[in-house]
Design a protein around this motif. Structure first.
Motif, PDB file in Angstrom:
ATOM      1  N   ALA A 150      66.061 -90.500  -7.937  1.00  0.00           N
ATOM      2  CA  ALA A 150      65.625 -89.939  -9.223  1.00  0.00           C
ATOM      3  C   ALA A 150      66.660 -90.111 -10.323  1.00  0.00           C
ATOM      4  CB  ALA A 150      65.307 -88.451  -9.049  1.00  0.00           C
ATOM      5  N   ARG A 151      67.846 -90.657  -9.969  1.00  0.00           N
ATOM      6  CA  ARG A 151      68.936 -90.802 -10.941  1.00  0.00           C
ATOM      7  C   ARG A 151      69.280 -89.448 -11.569  1.00  0.00           C
ATOM      8  NH1 ARG A 151      70.339 -94.895  -8.779  1.00  0.00           N
ATOM      9  NH2 ARG A 151      69.948 -97.015  -9.474  1.00  0.00           N
ATOM     10  N   ARG A 152      69.527 -88.453 -10.696  1.00  0.00           N
ATOM     11  CA  ARG A 152      69.909 -87.124 -11.152  1.00  0.00           C
ATOM     12  C   ARG A 152      71.330 -86.816 -10.683  1.00  0.00           C
ATOM     13  NH1 ARG A 152      65.816 -87.871 -13.507  1.00  0.00           N
ATOM     14  NH2 ARG A 152      64.142 -86.382 -13.968  1.00  0.00           N
ATOM     15  N   GLU A 172      77.579 -88.645 -10.269  1.00  0.00           N
ATOM     16  CA  GLU A 172      76.315 -89.336 -10.507  1.00  0.00           C
ATOM     17  C   GLU A 172      76.091 -90.307  -9.351  1.00  0.00           C
ATOM     18  OE1 GLU A 172      76.990 -91.083 -14.315  1.00  0.00           O
ATOM     19  OE2 GLU A 172      76.744 -89.173 -15.390  1.00  0.00           O
ATOM     20  N   PRO A 173      75.152 -90.007  -8.451  1.00  0.00           N
ATOM     21  CA  PRO A 173      74.958 -90.814  -7.237  1.00  0.00           C
ATOM     22  C   PRO A 173      74.304 -92.165  -7.527  1.00  0.00           C
ATOM     23  CG  PRO A 173      73.363 -89.033  -7.315  1.00  0.00           C
ATOM     24  CD  PRO A 173      74.267 -88.824  -8.485  1.00  0.00           C
ATOM     25  N   TYR A 174      75.074 -93.225  -7.330  1.00  0.00           N
ATOM     26  CA  TYR A 174      74.578 -94.577  -7.600  1.00  0.00           C
ATOM     27  C   TYR A 174      73.806 -95.169  -6.425  1.00  0.00           C
ATOM     28  CZ  TYR A 174      77.218 -95.226 -11.966  1.00  0.00           C
ATOM     29  OH  TYR A 174      77.695 -95.140 -13.251  1.00  0.00           O
ATOM     30  N   LEU A 185      78.073 -92.187   0.353  1.00  0.00           N
ATOM     31  CA  LEU A 185      77.525 -92.080  -0.993  1.00  0.00           C
ATOM     32  C   LEU A 185      78.483 -92.753  -1.971  1.00  0.00           C
ATOM     33  CD1 LEU A 185      75.677 -90.913  -3.252  1.00  0.00           C
ATOM     34  CD2 LEU A 185      77.095 -88.838  -3.154  1.00  0.00           C
ATOM     35  N   VAL A 186      77.970 -93.684  -2.740  1.00  0.00           N
ATOM     36  CA  VAL A 186      78.738 -94.311  -3.819  1.00  0.00           C
ATOM     37  C   VAL A 186      78.319 -93.622  -5.113  1.00  0.00           C
ATOM     38  CG1 VAL A 186      79.212 -96.443  -5.072  1.00  0.00           C
ATOM     39  CG2 VAL A 186      78.880 -96.502  -2.586  1.00  0.00           C
ATOM     40  N   PHE A 211      70.936 -89.733 -15.440  1.00  0.00           N
ATOM     41  CA  PHE A 211      72.052 -90.575 -15.862  1.00  0.00           C
ATOM     42  C   PHE A 211      71.647 -92.039 -15.782  1.00  0.00           C
ATOM     43  CE2 PHE A 211      72.438 -90.056 -11.292  1.00  0.00           C
ATOM     44  CZ  PHE A 211      72.688 -91.346 -10.848  1.00  0.00           C
ATOM     45  N   GLY A 212      72.429 -92.879 -16.413  1.00  0.00           N
ATOM     46  CA  GLY A 212      72.204 -94.323 -16.363  1.00  0.00           C
ATOM     47  C   GLY A 212      73.320 -95.003 -15.593  1.00  0.00           C
TER      48      GLY A 212
END
Length: 309
Positions: A150-152, A172-174, A185-186, A211-212
């Motif tokens: 979800a880019r959260r 911010e989980p990429y 987790l990166v 986030f982007g």
């Protein structure tokens, strides 16, 4: 070769929507002129695609058009099922979705490709964790995966090896990486892009902040760079050792003849090498550095004294 490229071009448009000629050329590793010719060939073959001019233009398929999977070879069909890892999907909360997707994919395959694809499940199994020790407990994996998807941003409480042993960070989980049965987790945080072991996450709170991704970030490229840097930092020293033929084979050194082999081997640290070399027993003799040789000799004397009782 060209037929395979045409199929790939068609699948790219089907899966990604509108793409420019330049984007297609980069994906296919051909010139833009070749893309123009391939698009013309697809159009002549009756594929309903069209191009939009202008800065935001590109090629796209007519809405609703889907190609069937009859273009798959037997090897490609088998590879598709081999790539679907049930254990991994279940860890991420996608086990049921994977089963359904496999059923749909199998149903779409021509009859002559179904049997080779079915044999994959009969003959190959991936069991990622090592022999010794249970798989890591990752109670927060599904939540982490959801945040990645979800880019959260998330706030996590994390356990690490150095002081302070517990930290709290907004990251911010990429992306997620499964390496040798362990999830990593990166994520981007206050100190840049870092890697976190998911099993060391104590608590996780998902935020509503979207986030982007940093421009140009590629998960696979980043992970490969991380591994290269890790290996470079891992072995910063060397030790001169003598090995029996069996000892040489155990650490991946080619024996020189039938006697002892003397060679330099990379080591991470004196402490780490001390434990690793003791495991080889009488198949190794450490010659240098002196500190490592003395440490091993001291341990051997202590063990001899203990067992003489």
């Amino acid at each position: 070769m060209r037929a395979s490229r045409l199929v790939t071009l068609l699948l790219l448009l089907q899966n990604r929507g509108r793409m420019t000629a330049q984007q297609l050329a980069e994906e296919l590793e051909v010139s833009v002129r070749t893309v123009y010719r391939d698009v013309e060939a697809l159009g002549a073959a009756g594929i309903p695609l069209y191009g939009d001019a202008g800065h935001a233009g590109g090629y796209r398929l007519v809405d609703g058009y889907r190609t069937r999977l009859t273009g798959l070879t037997a090897d490609e069909a088998q590879a598709a099922f081999l790539a679907a890892l049930p254990g991994t999907a279940a860890d991420l909360g996608l086990g049921e979705a994977l089963t359904t997707a496999q059923l749909k994919l199998r149903a779409a395959l021509p009859a002559e490709l179904r049997e080779p694809a079915d044999r994959i499940k009969e003959r190959f199994l991936l069991d990622a964790p090592g022999w010794y020790g249970d798989a890591d407990r990752t109670p927060h994996l599904v939540a982490v995966a959801g945040a990645v998807w979800a880019r959260r941003a998330v706030v996590l409480r994390y356990r690490r090896w150095r002081a302070p042993e517990e930290i709290e960070r907004r990251v911010e989980p990429y992306g997620l990486v499964l390496k040798a049965g362990r999830w990593y987790l990166v994520a981007s945080g206050p100190s840049g892009i870092r890697t976190y072991r998911v099993d060391q996450i104590i608590e996780l709170h998902r935020l509503e902040e979207e986030f982007g991704i940093t421009d140009g970030f590629d998960l696979a490229a980043h992970w490969n760079s991380y591994l290269a840097d890790f290996r470079a930092r891992l072995h910063t020293g060397e030790a001169l050792v003598r090995l029996t033929p069996r000892g040489a084979r155990r650490i991946g050194v080619t024996p020189s003849g039938g006697g002892w082999t003397e060679t330099w081997v990379p080591i991470e640290s004196i402490d780490h090498a001390h434990g690793e070399f003791l495991r080889l027993g009488t198949d190794i003799e450490v010659m240098a550095p002196a500190e490592l040789r003395d440490r091993i000799a001291e341990t051997i004397r202590a063990l001899a004294t203990r067992y003489e009782r």
